[in-house]
Design a protein around this motif. Sequence first.
Motif, PDB file in Angstrom:
ATOM      1  N   GLY A   1      41.605  32.512  -6.411  1.00  0.00           N
ATOM      2  CA  GLY A   1      40.644  32.492  -5.319  1.00  0.00           C
ATOM      3  C   GLY A   1      40.207  33.857  -4.837  1.00  0.00           C
ATOM      4  O   GLY A   1      39.668  33.985  -3.736  1.00  0.00           O
ATOM      5  N   LEU A   2      40.401  34.890  -5.657  1.00  0.00           N
ATOM      6  CA  LEU A   2      40.036  36.243  -5.265  1.00  0.00           C
ATOM      7  C   LEU A   2      38.657  36.614  -5.803  1.00  0.00           C
ATOM      8  O   LEU A   2      38.349  36.331  -6.972  1.00  0.00           O
ATOM      9  CB  LEU A   2      41.062  37.249  -5.792  1.00  0.00           C
ATOM     10  N   PRO A   3      37.816  37.274  -5.000  1.00  0.00           N
ATOM     11  CA  PRO A   3      36.571  37.841  -5.532  1.00  0.00           C
ATOM     12  C   PRO A   3      36.898  38.818  -6.650  1.00  0.00           C
ATOM     13  O   PRO A   3      37.737  39.705  -6.483  1.00  0.00           O
ATOM     14  CB  PRO A   3      35.961  38.554  -4.317  1.00  0.00           C
ATOM     15  N   THR A   4      36.256  38.647  -7.785  1.00  0.00           N
ATOM     16  CA  THR A   4      36.631  39.402  -8.986  1.00  0.00           C
ATOM     17  C   THR A   4      35.408  40.045  -9.614  1.00  0.00           C
ATOM     18  O   THR A   4      34.389  39.377  -9.808  1.00  0.00           O
ATOM     19  CB  THR A   4      37.310  38.466 -10.009  1.00  0.00           C
ATOM     20  N   THR A   5      35.535  41.328  -9.955  1.00  0.00           N
ATOM     21  CA  THR A   5      34.432  42.078 -10.538  1.00  0.00           C
ATOM     22  C   THR A   5      34.862  42.680 -11.862  1.00  0.00           C
ATOM     23  O   THR A   5      35.974  43.199 -11.997  1.00  0.00           O
ATOM     24  CB  THR A   5      33.982  43.212  -9.595  1.00  0.00           C
ATOM     25  N   LEU A   6      33.974  42.625 -12.835  1.00  0.00           N
ATOM     26  CA  LEU A   6      34.212  43.235 -14.145  1.00  0.00           C
ATOM     27  C   LEU A   6      33.479  44.565 -14.190  1.00  0.00           C
ATOM     28  O   LEU A   6      32.250  44.614 -14.089  1.00  0.00           O
ATOM     29  CB  LEU A   6      33.712  42.299 -15.247  1.00  0.00           C
ATOM     30  N   LEU A   7      34.227  45.653 -14.333  1.00  0.00           N
ATOM     31  CA  LEU A   7      33.645  46.986 -14.328  1.00  0.00           C
ATOM     32  C   LEU A   7      33.144  47.395 -15.705  1.00  0.00           C
ATOM     33  O   LEU A   7      33.688  46.979 -16.735  1.00  0.00           O
ATOM     34  CB  LEU A   7      34.680  48.023 -13.869  1.00  0.00           C
ATOM     35  N   GLY A   8      32.145  48.263 -15.723  1.00  0.00           N
ATOM     36  CA  GLY A   8      31.711  48.906 -16.958  1.00  0.00           C
ATOM     37  C   GLY A   8      30.871  48.027 -17.867  1.00  0.00           C
ATOM     38  O   GLY A   8      30.666  46.838 -17.628  1.00  0.00           O
ATOM     39  N   ARG A   9      30.401  48.644 -18.940  1.00  0.00           N
ATOM     40  CA  ARG A   9      29.629  47.931 -19.960  1.00  0.00           C
ATOM     41  C   ARG A   9      30.586  47.328 -20.963  1.00  0.00           C
ATOM     42  O   ARG A   9      31.491  47.986 -21.474  1.00  0.00           O
ATOM     43  CB  ARG A   9      28.660  48.899 -20.650  1.00  0.00           C
ATOM     44  N   GLN A  10      30.388  46.044 -21.268  1.00  0.00           N
ATOM     45  CA  GLN A  10      31.321  45.318 -22.107  1.00  0.00           C
ATOM     46  C   GLN A  10      30.759  45.083 -23.507  1.00  0.00           C
ATOM     47  O   GLN A  10      29.553  44.924 -23.691  1.00  0.00           O
ATOM     48  CB  GLN A  10      31.654  43.966 -21.464  1.00  0.00           C
ATOM     49  N   GLN A  11      31.657  45.076 -24.477  1.00  0.00           N
ATOM     50  CA  GLN A  11      31.319  44.742 -25.856  1.00  0.00           C
ATOM     51  C   GLN A  11      32.224  43.592 -26.295  1.00  0.00           C
ATOM     52  O   GLN A  11      33.294  43.820 -26.864  1.00  0.00           O
ATOM     53  CB  GLN A  11      31.494  45.949 -26.777  1.00  0.00           C
ATOM     54  N   PRO A  12      31.823  42.360 -26.006  1.00  0.00           N
ATOM     55  CA  PRO A  12      32.683  41.212 -26.313  1.00  0.00           C
ATOM     56  C   PRO A  12      33.025  41.138 -27.794  1.00  0.00           C
ATOM     57  O   PRO A  12      32.191  41.406 -28.661  1.00  0.00           O
ATOM     58  CB  PRO A  12      31.829  40.018 -25.877  1.00  0.00           C
ATOM     59  N   ARG A  13      34.279  40.741 -28.059  1.00  0.00           N
ATOM     60  CA  ARG A  13      34.751  40.626 -29.436  1.00  0.00           C
ATOM     61  C   ARG A  13      34.650  39.203 -29.970  1.00  0.00           C
ATOM     62  O   ARG A  13      34.931  38.970 -31.151  1.00  0.00           O
ATOM     63  CB  ARG A  13      36.213  41.087 -29.510  1.00  0.00           C
ATOM     64  N   SER A  14      34.277  38.264 -29.126  1.00  0.00           N
ATOM     65  CA  SER A  14      34.211  36.867 -29.546  1.00  0.00           C
ATOM     66  C   SER A  14      33.239  36.121 -28.632  1.00  0.00           C
ATOM     67  O   SER A  14      32.837  36.636 -27.576  1.00  0.00           O
ATOM     68  CB  SER A  14      35.598  36.217 -29.476  1.00  0.00           C
TER      69      SER A  14
END
Length: 280
Positions: A222-235
Amino acid sequence: MHPHNHRYGSTQALALSLLEKSHSWLTTLWPRSVPGHVQHDWHVTSPCATIDVGPGGTAYLWSSSARRFRRARGLGGHVVIGAPWLYLLDVHRDHVPHELRERPEPGEQPVERFAEPPSGTLLLPRHDLYGRHAARRIADEAREHEGERLTAALLPADAASPEVRTAYVEAGIDVVPLVPADLPAASPQVARLMQLRDLMLRHTAVLATHPDEHLLMAAAAGLPTTLLGRQQPRSSAEAALVEAAGSPAALTDLAGHELGRDHVLPRDELRAVLEWRPRV
């Protein structure tokens, strides 16, 4: 029992969800045998591969998507029970035995658990091969995003690097070393799942640098969550997580699906599928 069943504290979390107040944790949590392999992380690769389950053993999976992943590869012998993290979240924080709570670092004074309201942001960084260079970049991005109290939970190898720790300390970020993931089954040290739950309960938000299970765990808590930076998904699974991270509602829905919220079992059913005696 496969040693990965203890990885991050999976069997501890499941045992805690069945623990009655009248029982001693010493007699109920260790040793705790599982006839197979409990999935211990998100399925970027095939969860609970055949070599991990063992002949005649069962793969205890988090979600229906993990089950589809195995079926697509011709693997069977599995049952979906939900992630141990979800069982742990449902254990009241004051009912976790003292022996399984986060401990201070050597030389530090113990802090009364949950004595103050949650505050600040928990940073969950991954540095891969870039070490201190990535740490300085992540620290700057985190500080730019969050101007108040920040705590970085570092993997053991990163916490052991003076350069990595210094990068966060110089940015005014507190550092907490995470517990190693490969503790032996009978170790008296608190496992990582218990440590992460304590850390998350003491903060009001989470920043993460990679699309992995930590994002799902924080959203499920239940926590506000942020993904930092530019991502390069592997899947494709990581790509879906990156996309969902831009919307709190979408991330919460995805976390519930990938962690198997709809598959969490009642106590009696969990005892039965794990083949644990009712004395737990």
